[in-house]
Scaffold this motif. Structure first.
Motif, short mmCIF file in Angstrom:
data_model
loop_
_atom_site.label_atom_id
_atom_site.label_comp_id
_atom_site.label_asym_id
_atom_site.label_seq_id
_atom_site.Cartn_x
_atom_site.Cartn_y
_atom_site.Cartn_z
N VAL A 13 24.21 132.33 -46.75
CA VAL A 13 24.79 133.46 -47.48
C VAL A 13 24.96 133.14 -48.96
CG1 VAL A 13 26.78 135.03 -47.64
CG2 VAL A 13 26.02 134.21 -45.40
N THR A 14 24.47 134.06 -49.80
CA THR A 14 24.71 133.95 -51.24
C THR A 14 25.64 135.08 -51.65
OG1 THR A 14 22.43 133.25 -51.45
CG2 THR A 14 23.58 133.76 -53.49
N HIS A 15 26.61 134.73 -52.46
CA HIS A 15 27.59 135.74 -52.88
C HIS A 15 27.46 136.00 -54.38
CE1 HIS A 15 31.95 136.65 -54.17
NE2 HIS A 15 31.41 137.76 -53.75
N ASP A 16 27.27 137.26 -54.75
CA ASP A 16 27.27 137.64 -56.17
C ASP A 16 28.45 138.56 -56.42
OD1 ASP A 16 24.66 136.68 -57.39
OD2 ASP A 16 23.92 137.75 -55.61
N LEU A 17 29.22 138.24 -57.45
CA LEU A 17 30.26 139.16 -57.89
C LEU A 17 29.60 140.11 -58.88
CD1 LEU A 17 33.32 139.53 -57.52
CD2 LEU A 17 33.62 138.19 -59.61
N ALA A 55 29.93 143.49 -61.48
CA ALA A 55 30.86 144.32 -62.26
C ALA A 55 32.31 143.88 -62.02
CB ALA A 55 30.66 145.80 -61.91
N ASN A 56 32.52 142.60 -61.96
CA ASN A 56 33.84 141.95 -61.84
C ASN A 56 34.52 142.08 -60.48
OD1 ASN A 56 33.70 141.11 -64.48
ND2 ASN A 56 34.63 143.02 -65.22
N PHE A 57 34.35 143.19 -59.80
CA PHE A 57 35.16 143.41 -58.60
C PHE A 57 34.35 143.80 -57.36
CE2 PHE A 57 37.45 145.11 -62.38
CZ PHE A 57 38.36 144.06 -62.52
N SER A 58 33.08 144.10 -57.53
CA SER A 58 32.24 144.45 -56.38
C SER A 58 31.54 143.19 -55.87
CB SER A 58 31.20 145.51 -56.75
OG SER A 58 31.83 146.76 -56.92
N HIS A 59 31.04 143.28 -54.65
CA HIS A 59 30.46 142.08 -54.03
C HIS A 59 29.10 142.40 -53.43
CE1 HIS A 59 34.44 140.10 -54.26
NE2 HIS A 59 34.87 141.34 -54.09
N LEU A 60 28.19 141.45 -53.61
CA LEU A 60 26.88 141.56 -52.98
C LEU A 60 26.64 140.27 -52.21
CD1 LEU A 60 24.02 142.69 -52.48
CD2 LEU A 60 23.34 141.70 -54.68
N VAL A 95 21.09 132.83 -36.65
CA VAL A 95 20.27 132.85 -37.87
C VAL A 95 19.45 134.14 -37.82
CG1 VAL A 95 18.41 131.73 -39.15
CG2 VAL A 95 20.11 130.34 -37.93
N PRO A 96 19.72 135.07 -38.72
CA PRO A 96 18.98 136.33 -38.63
C PRO A 96 17.50 136.11 -38.90
CG PRO A 96 20.25 136.24 -40.66
CD PRO A 96 20.63 135.03 -39.88
N GLN A 97 16.69 136.92 -38.28
CA GLN A 97 15.26 136.86 -38.56
C GLN A 97 14.96 137.48 -39.91
OE1 GLN A 97 12.76 135.22 -36.73
NE2 GLN A 97 14.76 134.43 -36.12
N ARG A 98 15.58 138.64 -40.13
CA ARG A 98 15.31 139.23 -41.44
C ARG A 98 16.53 139.18 -42.36
NH1 ARG A 98 13.96 145.53 -41.36
NH2 ARG A 98 14.75 146.16 -39.34
N THR A 99 16.21 139.05 -43.60
CA THR A 99 17.27 139.03 -44.61
C THR A 99 17.99 140.36 -44.60
OG1 THR A 99 16.08 137.46 -46.00
CG2 THR A 99 17.64 138.93 -47.13
N PHE A 100 19.31 140.31 -44.76
CA PHE A 100 20.01 141.58 -45.00
C PHE A 100 21.07 141.39 -46.07
CE2 PHE A 100 23.98 141.05 -42.50
CZ PHE A 100 23.64 140.01 -41.64
N TYR A 101 21.41 142.52 -46.65
CA TYR A 101 22.38 142.53 -47.76
C TYR A 101 23.63 143.28 -47.32
CZ TYR A 101 18.23 141.30 -50.42
OH TYR A 101 17.10 140.69 -50.86
N ILE A 102 24.75 142.83 -47.85
CA ILE A 102 26.00 143.57 -47.65
C ILE A 102 26.52 143.90 -49.05
CG2 ILE A 102 28.36 143.49 -46.76
CD1 ILE A 102 27.34 141.40 -44.71
N GLY A 103 26.61 145.19 -49.32
CA GLY A 103 27.10 145.64 -50.64
C GLY A 103 28.49 146.22 -50.48
N ILE A 104 29.42 145.71 -51.28
CA ILE A 104 30.81 146.18 -51.20
C ILE A 104 31.22 146.70 -52.58
CG2 ILE A 104 33.19 145.55 -50.64
CD1 ILE A 104 31.99 143.16 -49.02
#
Ligand SMILES: CCCCCCCC/C=C\CCCCCCCC(=O)N[C@@H](CC(N)=O)C(=O)O
Ligand SMILES: [Zn+2]
Ligand SMILES: [Zn+2]
Length: 533
Positions: free
Chosen positions: A125-129, A131-136, A207-216
């Protein structure tokens, strides 16, 4: 991997220290396959082996029901505590510079990191912050050749004045089997459930087969222009294309659709547009002892009365609402089944029926809601200015310009100025035919979680962050598995917002199923079971 799951989720995949042989599996089965049962036994293969199997294990635990009562629910209790903690952070979205509660938004980000260590510390898992408060979050799949998908939710909530609530809206109190509080169905429940499901899967070595994103996103309730819009931009700049995206939106409706016997999970395949219109009337001000014949308040009130007594024309049959009723037709009771299977004939009368209630009326036409009215400065001063806001939710068969034109025609008074505050065209219809893998992945996950209900494509009557992700995919879906009876609908943005403990658990199960179903080449194949959670 299959062995671990078949064994009732009791194996600790990541540690690799427990592999269940057939006798211990027999011991776990009558206990409902609970991971907690294994933990109670010391979490050791040896402990189970020492018990020798079913009878001894049951005896040691004092019988199935007692064992489950004592053990079951530990994981759920922790998940419930985490949702309550999320509700207690007042991440209220407010318009205007400096209006956001940045302390709360930052605190919420810390809460996520603390509560989901397996997610935030995973090498996958890679975490990007953003716009300061949202998460990807990017969850890296093993098969880089497969098109990724995305789950989205938002961490902000609408304001909740204490008035009218049975418990304080940011207390997260539990009352008669429900967690109460702002965000429990819009939308912290889905955000937390997505992370609960991922946390659990990662703990089990998934371990997922395909990459997925979670946008918050952190500002969905005021349009998502900072959060979701920038999350989408980050993904666009990385050249990402998505197979499909699932956001909040429609829900499970139980007793809401007239004549429908069983609950239905409506997956939003399109979304209404929106128009925020400011109506303004200016008149001469002065001493209230010498008023003119008409005041700005009277003129504006008359305009509003005309808008409310002239709803925009019904559009039944020209949007995705028709597919909803065609899908559901076999599930209706006798007279309604005849009506819904012959919409070519009964369309007009059925549309009239739908138009009688606010919930179903929202499906068939562009709705007109007068949401704000301001006027006057003092009791003995003739008001110089009256202003109102009208919020239209635009049916997919209409456009912003058409609604503006109709508004001018209905008001028919040049003294009423119109100002467009914001507007958005209805969103295109996402695919839901046989080849629509995203739609069927969601549909299968609904069936896996709720075997006794039907699912159907429909129109999302509210707006979501999906509009910002249109460049990434044309397969945008809007659904969270919140179970709603008719009396629950006003809880959205209203008072006593709540989710039952049972429904929250099902929400976690839904995403748990979805993350695995999304990996299947053929989404209709059934596999691991949530009874094992
Ligand atoms: C036969 C079907 C009957 C249809 C009945 C509809 C019942 C709808 C029930 C629940 C609606 C839940 C809506 C949840 C999503 C809310 C998203 C939201 O609040 N969006 C805001 C902010 C924005 N993004 O614009 C909004 O104002 O729409
Ligand atoms: Zn929402
Ligand atoms: Zn909302």
């Amino acid at each position: 991997r299959a062995l671990l799951w078949e064994a009732g989720g009791g194996g600790r995949a990541a540690g690799g220290d427990i592999r269940l042989g057939s006798a211990p599996r027999l011991a776990l089965e009558p206990l409902g396959g609970k991971r907690e049962a294994l933990e109670a036994l010391g979490g050791k293969r040896e402990a189970l082996e020492a018990l020798g199997g079913k009878r001894e294990a049951l005896e040691a635990l004092g019988g199935k029901r007692e064992a489950l009562e004592a053990l079951g629910g530990k994981r759920e209790a922790r998940a419930c505590a985490r949702l309550r903690a999320a509700v207690r952070v007042p991440t209220v979205s407010r318009e205007g510079p400096g209006a956001a509660d940045e302390v709360a938004l930052l605190r919420f980000g810390r809460l996520l990191r603390e509560e989901f260590p397996a997610v935030f510390e995973s090498e996958l898992v890679t975490h990007d912050l953003v716009a300061n408060f949202s998460h990807l979050l990017t969850v890296r799949g093993a098969d880089g050749g497969r098109t990724p998908y995305m789950l989205t939710a938002h961490l902000d909530v609408v304001p909740a004045p204490d008035y009218g609530w049975d418990v304080p809206p940011f207390s997260g109190e539990i009352h008669q089997g429900y967690i109460y509080g702002r965000g429990t169905i819009d939308d912290k429940h889905s955000l937390m459930a997505i992370l609960e499901a991922l946390e659990l899967l990662l703990q089990r070595g998934f371990v997922p087969q395909r990459t997925f994103y979670i946008g918050i996103g952190h500002d969905e309730e005021i349009g998502g222009d900072k959060g979701a819009r920038n999350i989408a931009k980050v993904l666009e700049s990385r050249g990402v294309k998505l197979d499909f995206l699932l956001d909040e939106g429609m829900v499970i409706l139980d007793g809401v659709v007239p004549g429908l016997q069983i609950p239905v999970a409506v997956v939003g395949v399109s979304e209404k547009g929106s128009l925020m219109l400011r109506l303004r009337v200016r008149t001469e001000t002065g001493h209230s002892s010498m008023p003119a014949k008409e005041s700005c308040i009277g003129i504006l009130s008359a305009a509003i009365t005309r808008l409310e007594s002239n709803p925009l024309p019904q559009q039944f049959g020209s949007g995705p609402e028709r597919a909803l009723f065609e899908y559901l037709s076999p599930q209706f009771n006798f007279p309604m089944r005849v009506v819904t299977s012959n919409l070519w004939l009964f369309g007009p009368i059925f549309s009239w029926v739908l138009g009688q209630k606010p919930t179903t009326n929202a499906l068939i036409r562009t709705t007109t809601a007068v949401t704000e009215f301001h006027a006057g400065v003092k009791p003995n001063v003739v008001a110089p200015l009256a202003e109102a806001t009208v919020n239209y939710r635009i049916h997919p068969a209409q456009s912003v310009s058409e609604v503006l034109r109709l508004t001018e025609e209905i008001i028919a008074d040049d003294r009423v100025e119109l100002e467009v505050l914001s507007s958005m065209e209805p969103l295109p219809i996402s695919p839901f035919d046989e080849s629509a893998t995203g739609y069927w992945t969601i549909s299968k996950s609904i069936t896996d979680t709720f075997p006794d209900i039907v699912s159907a494509p429909g129109l999302c009557i509210a707006n979501t962050d999906t509009r910002h992700y249109q460049k990434l995919t044309s397969a945008l879906y809007r659904f969270t598995p919140v179970w709603n009876k008719l009396e629950d609908i006003p809880r959205y943005h209203g008072v006593n917002e709540r989710i039952s403990l049972q429904n929250y658990k099902q929400t976690i199960h839904f995403y748990f199923n979805l993350m695995q179903n999304a990996d299947q080449e053929e989404p209709l194949i059934k596999h691991f079971h949530t009874e094992d959670l």
